[in-house]
Scaffold this motif. Structure first.
Motif, PDB file in Angstrom:
ATOM      1  N   THR A   1       0.827  -1.208   0.000  1.00 53.93           N
ATOM      2  CA  THR A   1       0.000   0.000   0.000  1.00 53.93           C
ATOM      3  C   THR A   1       0.861   1.258   0.000  1.00 53.93           C
ATOM      4  OG1 THR A   1      -1.702  -1.208   1.235  1.00 53.93           O
ATOM      5  CG2 THR A   1      -1.857   1.191   1.203  1.00 53.93           C
ATOM      6  N   ALA A   2       1.949   1.242   0.776  1.00 56.97           N
ATOM      7  CA  ALA A   2       2.866   2.388   0.776  1.00 56.97           C
ATOM      8  C   ALA A   2       3.479   2.593  -0.603  1.00 56.97           C
ATOM      9  CB  ALA A   2       3.960   2.180   1.821  1.00 56.97           C
ATOM     10  N   ALA A   3       3.830   1.499  -1.288  1.00 58.36           N
ATOM     11  CA  ALA A   3       4.393   1.624  -2.637  1.00 58.36           C
ATOM     12  C   ALA A   3       3.373   2.213  -3.606  1.00 58.36           C
ATOM     13  CB  ALA A   3       4.870   0.257  -3.127  1.00 58.36           C
ATOM     14  N   LEU A   4       2.115   1.805  -3.498  1.00 57.13           N
ATOM     15  CA  LEU A   4       1.077   2.359  -4.376  1.00 57.13           C
ATOM     16  C   LEU A   4       0.867   3.847  -4.116  1.00 57.13           C
ATOM     17  CD1 LEU A   4      -1.620  -0.469  -4.330  1.00 57.13           C
ATOM     18  CD2 LEU A   4       0.022   0.044  -6.133  1.00 57.13           C
ATOM     19  N   LEU A   5       0.860   4.240  -2.849  1.00 56.78           N
ATOM     20  CA  LEU A   5       0.691   5.661  -2.538  1.00 56.78           C
ATOM     21  C   LEU A   5       1.891   6.479  -3.000  1.00 56.78           C
ATOM     22  CD1 LEU A   5      -0.877   5.393   1.028  1.00 56.78           C
ATOM     23  CD2 LEU A   5      -2.034   5.980  -1.105  1.00 56.78           C
ATOM     24  N   ALA A   6       3.099   5.927  -2.839  1.00 55.77           N
ATOM     25  CA  ALA A   6       4.284   6.635  -3.327  1.00 55.77           C
ATOM     26  C   ALA A   6       4.258   6.775  -4.848  1.00 55.77           C
ATOM     27  CB  ALA A   6       5.545   5.904  -2.880  1.00 55.77           C
ATOM     28  N   MET A   7       3.824   5.722  -5.547  1.00 56.04           N
ATOM     29  CA  MET A   7       3.701   5.809  -7.000  1.00 56.04           C
ATOM     30  C   MET A   7       2.649   6.839  -7.393  1.00 56.04           C
ATOM     31  SD  MET A   7       2.651   2.827  -9.704  1.00 56.04           S
ATOM     32  CE  MET A   7       0.945   2.906  -9.136  1.00 56.04           C
ATOM     33  N   SER A   8       1.552   6.892  -6.642  1.00 55.33           N
ATOM     34  CA  SER A   8       0.518   7.883  -6.929  1.00 55.33           C
ATOM     35  C   SER A   8       1.041   9.300  -6.713  1.00 55.33           C
ATOM     36  CB  SER A   8      -0.697   7.642  -6.032  1.00 55.33           C
ATOM     37  OG  SER A   8      -1.235   6.356  -6.248  1.00 55.33           O
ATOM     38  N   ALA A   9       1.851   9.481  -5.665  1.00 60.27           N
ATOM     39  CA  ALA A   9       2.428  10.804  -5.421  1.00 60.27           C
ATOM     40  C   ALA A   9       3.385  11.210  -6.524  1.00 60.27           C
ATOM     41  CB  ALA A   9       3.143  10.819  -4.074  1.00 60.27           C
TER      42      ALA A   9
ATOM     43  N   GLY B   1      -9.748  -3.688  -2.710  1.00 64.38           N
ATOM     44  CA  GLY B   1      -8.887  -2.820  -1.905  1.00 64.38           C
ATOM     45  C   GLY B   1      -7.908  -2.032  -2.749  1.00 64.38           C
ATOM     46  N   GLY B   2      -7.349  -2.652  -3.793  1.00 72.82           N
ATOM     47  CA  GLY B   2      -6.458  -1.912  -4.684  1.00 72.82           C
ATOM     48  C   GLY B   2      -7.172  -0.778  -5.395  1.00 72.82           C
ATOM     49  N   VAL B   3      -8.419  -1.026  -5.829  1.00 76.33           N
ATOM     50  CA  VAL B   3      -9.207   0.040  -6.462  1.00 76.33           C
ATOM     51  C   VAL B   3      -9.477   1.168  -5.467  1.00 76.33           C
ATOM     52  CG1 VAL B   3     -11.433   0.565  -7.521  1.00 76.33           C
ATOM     53  CG2 VAL B   3     -10.226  -1.526  -8.147  1.00 76.33           C
ATOM     54  N   LEU B   4      -9.755   0.809  -4.215  1.00 74.35           N
ATOM     55  CA  LEU B   4     -10.013   1.835  -3.208  1.00 74.35           C
ATOM     56  C   LEU B   4      -8.771   2.672  -2.924  1.00 74.35           C
ATOM     57  CD1 LEU B   4     -12.232  -0.081  -0.611  1.00 74.35           C
ATOM     58  CD2 LEU B   4     -12.915   1.814  -2.084  1.00 74.35           C
ATOM     59  N   VAL B   5      -7.600   2.045  -2.886  1.00 75.64           N
ATOM     60  CA  VAL B   5      -6.377   2.790  -2.573  1.00 75.64           C
ATOM     61  C   VAL B   5      -6.073   3.813  -3.660  1.00 75.64           C
ATOM     62  CG1 VAL B   5      -3.877   2.580  -2.297  1.00 75.64           C
ATOM     63  CG2 VAL B   5      -5.386   1.001  -1.113  1.00 75.64           C
ATOM     64  N   LEU B   6      -6.031   3.366  -4.925  1.00 78.59           N
ATOM     65  CA  LEU B   6      -5.688   4.302  -5.999  1.00 78.59           C
ATOM     66  C   LEU B   6      -6.842   5.254  -6.301  1.00 78.59           C
ATOM     67  CD1 LEU B   6      -3.543   2.252  -8.518  1.00 78.59           C
ATOM     68  CD2 LEU B   6      -2.852   3.764  -6.677  1.00 78.59           C
ATOM     69  N   GLY B   7      -8.071   4.789  -6.141  1.00 82.46           N
ATOM     70  CA  GLY B   7      -9.188   5.718  -6.295  1.00 82.46           C
ATOM     71  C   GLY B   7      -9.181   6.800  -5.228  1.00 82.46           C
TER      72      GLY B   7
ATOM     73  N   SER C   1       2.766  11.466  -0.287  1.00 83.12           N
ATOM     74  CA  SER C   1       4.092  11.015   0.142  1.00 83.12           C
ATOM     75  C   SER C   1       4.168  10.860   1.654  1.00 83.12           C
ATOM     76  CB  SER C   1       5.161  12.006  -0.335  1.00 83.12           C
ATOM     77  OG  SER C   1       5.192  12.091  -1.738  1.00 83.12           O
ATOM     78  N   ALA C   2       3.569  11.809   2.378  1.00 83.46           N
ATOM     79  CA  ALA C   2       3.562  11.703   3.839  1.00 83.46           C
ATOM     80  C   ALA C   2       2.781  10.469   4.296  1.00 83.46           C
ATOM     81  CB  ALA C   2       2.962  12.965   4.454  1.00 83.46           C
ATOM     82  N   THR C   3       1.641  10.209   3.654  1.00 85.20           N
ATOM     83  CA  THR C   3       0.867   9.019   4.006  1.00 85.20           C
ATOM     84  C   THR C   3       1.641   7.742   3.678  1.00 85.20           C
ATOM     85  OG1 THR C   3      -1.147  10.263   3.501  1.00 85.20           O
ATOM     86  CG2 THR C   3      -1.347   7.886   3.706  1.00 85.20           C
ATOM     87  N   ALA C   4       2.319   7.730   2.538  1.00 86.98           N
ATOM     88  CA  ALA C   4       3.121   6.552   2.173  1.00 86.98           C
ATOM     89  C   ALA C   4       4.233   6.318   3.178  1.00 86.98           C
ATOM     90  CB  ALA C   4       3.694   6.727   0.766  1.00 86.98           C
ATOM     91  N   THR C   5       4.844   7.389   3.670  1.00 84.28           N
ATOM     92  CA  THR C   5       5.906   7.238   4.669  1.00 84.28           C
ATOM     93  C   THR C   5       5.368   6.646   5.965  1.00 84.28           C
ATOM     94  OG1 THR C   5       7.064   9.139   3.723  1.00 84.28           O
ATOM     95  CG2 THR C   5       7.678   8.465   5.953  1.00 84.28           C
TER      96      THR C   5
END
Length: 496
Positions: A72-80, A146-152, A169-173
């Protein structure tokens, strides 16, 4: 004018520019890559993380939760880094300034984001099934939702915030640090099952036991496209421009097969628009001014130091899994090189741009001498903590393990500096011809191995100590190799 006819016109022009053979070659290459790499990864996961293990159920549950948090952290970092909703620079320049509906222009990009979330959730579900085979259908459905919810959710943050990259980025950290904490607690036998109910990283594990959770998560995932579609008009041009630049850098990495372009673009993006405090550079003479600059960089990078400290838990987590001791040693080495990047950013910039050395009246080798001190300090601290943690799980006197980590610090710094100072990928090296994959360029593999090769030479006593569980036999050899490797790099840098 509507967006549909404009999009069809552009698609027709693109088809006319590219022939059918080009499209067939691209599809064939991607299909072959997915088949080969996917099979190898799945086979390794099944062999390493199979159900035939003596690890207690609590440790295996903690591994699943830590892996879900890290994913999940990797997905959020990629989104950032990429938007997540983005578009190309030409479309941003010509289409978004025209009288067209912005929502209609961005709907395909938002659909791609949700599709990527679906695939990312599927990957998490497969990883969960390698450790827990209960309720396979519910686990996969919950992971995909869950993956759809994270990136959505990341796309909604992008449409509702002026600085979405900083928030994501802060959330991913935070999530990455939570993954490290959960991994350490699970390796020590502490129950961490309550973490499963707190987010998408643990819902697949719960759905294997309670199938009604899969229905709730699926309904939430089906409902997220509605607010996302509604908020597409709220995406500002500033956010889209930032996303377009990052996606352009990612596209350049894909076509040039040079990951160094991504790291350089990420470093520039990190400092762009950032307000720096009134920190003062230490007054040091000559080449040691670079040391003061490195200290200032480390002081301005608390998040990177926190992530570097979180990487020390990966070898500890590996000790609680049914894996070979060589896997634990490899995890220690690779995480050490990644963790040392918190203090080597300036060394890489010196390699790309020699202007600082010219301003200081120094050669590149003399400036490199001043760049050594801070990476040695960072790597020594990292290797000491990581080696002590591995020793606590392995057994033996912790003082000896900590001393071995101190001795391995300069050798790890040598590998990290070698990795930071490597040049772009060279594609003029001799390719390797294989019966299945055809001609494979070797320049990328040479680039990836730069840094690891020096670290292997300098750290093989410490790696053997992790494998054999006897740190006392490697102390003397490790001191000599670490000092010799780092000294050799300094001498070679000064001569060049």
């Amino acid at each position: 004018m509507k967006a549909g006819p404009v999009r069809r016109y552009i698609r027709q022009r693109q088809r006319a520019a590219g022939g059918g053979s080009d499209r067939f070659e691209t599809i064939y290459t991607l299909a072959l890559l997915v088949a080969m790499v996917g099979y190898m990864i799945w086979a390794q996961l099944q062999s390493i993380l199979s159900g035939q293990t003596t690890a207690p159920p609590g440790v295996r549950e903690g591994v699943v939760l830590a892996a879900g948090l890290a994913w999940t952290a990797a997905l959020l970092a990629m989104s950032a880094a990429l938007g997540p909703v983005s578009t190309s620079a030409p479309a941003l320049q010509w289409l978004f300034t025209a009288p067209l509906d912005r929502r209609a222009l961005l709907t395909p990009g938002a659909a791609q984001v949700l599709g990527i979330g679906l695939l990312a959730g599927l990957a998490q579900g497969l990883l969960t099934l390698t450790l827990s085979t209960v309720g396979a259908g519910a686990v996969l459905a919950t992971a995909v939702a869950g993956g759809v919810l994270v990136l959505g959710g990341a796309a909604l943050v992008q449409s509702a915030s002026r600085r979405p990259a900083r928030r994501l980025s802060a959330t991913a950290t935070v999530v990455a640090v939570a993954a490290a904490v959960v991994g350490v607690l699970s390796a020590t036998g502490t129950p961490v099952g309550v973490v499963a109910a707190t987010g998408p990283w643990g819902w697949p594990l719960l759905a294997g036991r309670h199938e009604w959770i899969a229905i709730l998560v699926a309904l939430a995932a089906l409902g997220i496209p509605i607010p996302l579609w509604y908020r597409l008009r709220s995406l500002t041009l500033a956010n889209l421009t930032d996303a377009a630049q990052s996606s352009g850098a990612a596209t350049a990495v894909f076509f040039t097969l040079d990951p160094g372009l991504a790291s350089r673009a990420a470093e520039d993006r990190r400092w762009r628009g950032r307000r720096l405090g009134p920190d003062k550079l230490l007054r040091l003479p000559g080449r040691w001014a670079a040391t003061g600059q490195d200290l200032l960089l480390v002081a301005r990078s608390p998040v990177r130091l926190l992530l570097s400290a979180a990487l020390t838990t990966v070898p500890v987590l590996a000790t609680g899994l049914p894996v070979s001791r060589w896997v634990i040693a490899a995890a220690w080495l690779l995480c050490g090189i990644f963790g040392a990047s918190a203090g080597t950013a300036n060394a890489r910039r010196d390699r790309d741009d020699p202007s600082l050395a010219r301003l200081l009246g120094l050669t590149d080798g003399q400036l490199f001498t001043g760049r050594v001190a801070v990476p040695v300090l960072v790597c020594t601290a990292w290797s000491t903590i990581a080696m002590t943690a591995v020793g606590a799980q392995t057994g033996g006197p912790l003082g000896t393990w900590a001393l071995l980590g101190v001795c391995a610090g300069p050798g790890l710094a040598a590998g990290a500096l070698r990795s930071a100072r490597r040049r772009q990928v060279r594609h003029d090296t001799a390719p390797v011809v294989s019966p299945m994959g055809g001609m494979m360029p070797t320049g990328l593999f040479v680039w990836l191995g730069a840094g690891v090769d020096v670290a292997l030479i300098a750290l093989w006593p410490a790696l053997f100590a992790i494998v054999t569980k006897h740190p006392e036999a490697a102390l003397t050899t490790q001191i000599l190799l670490s000092a010799g490797t780092l000294g050799g790099m300094i001498v070679a840098g000064r001569r060049s």
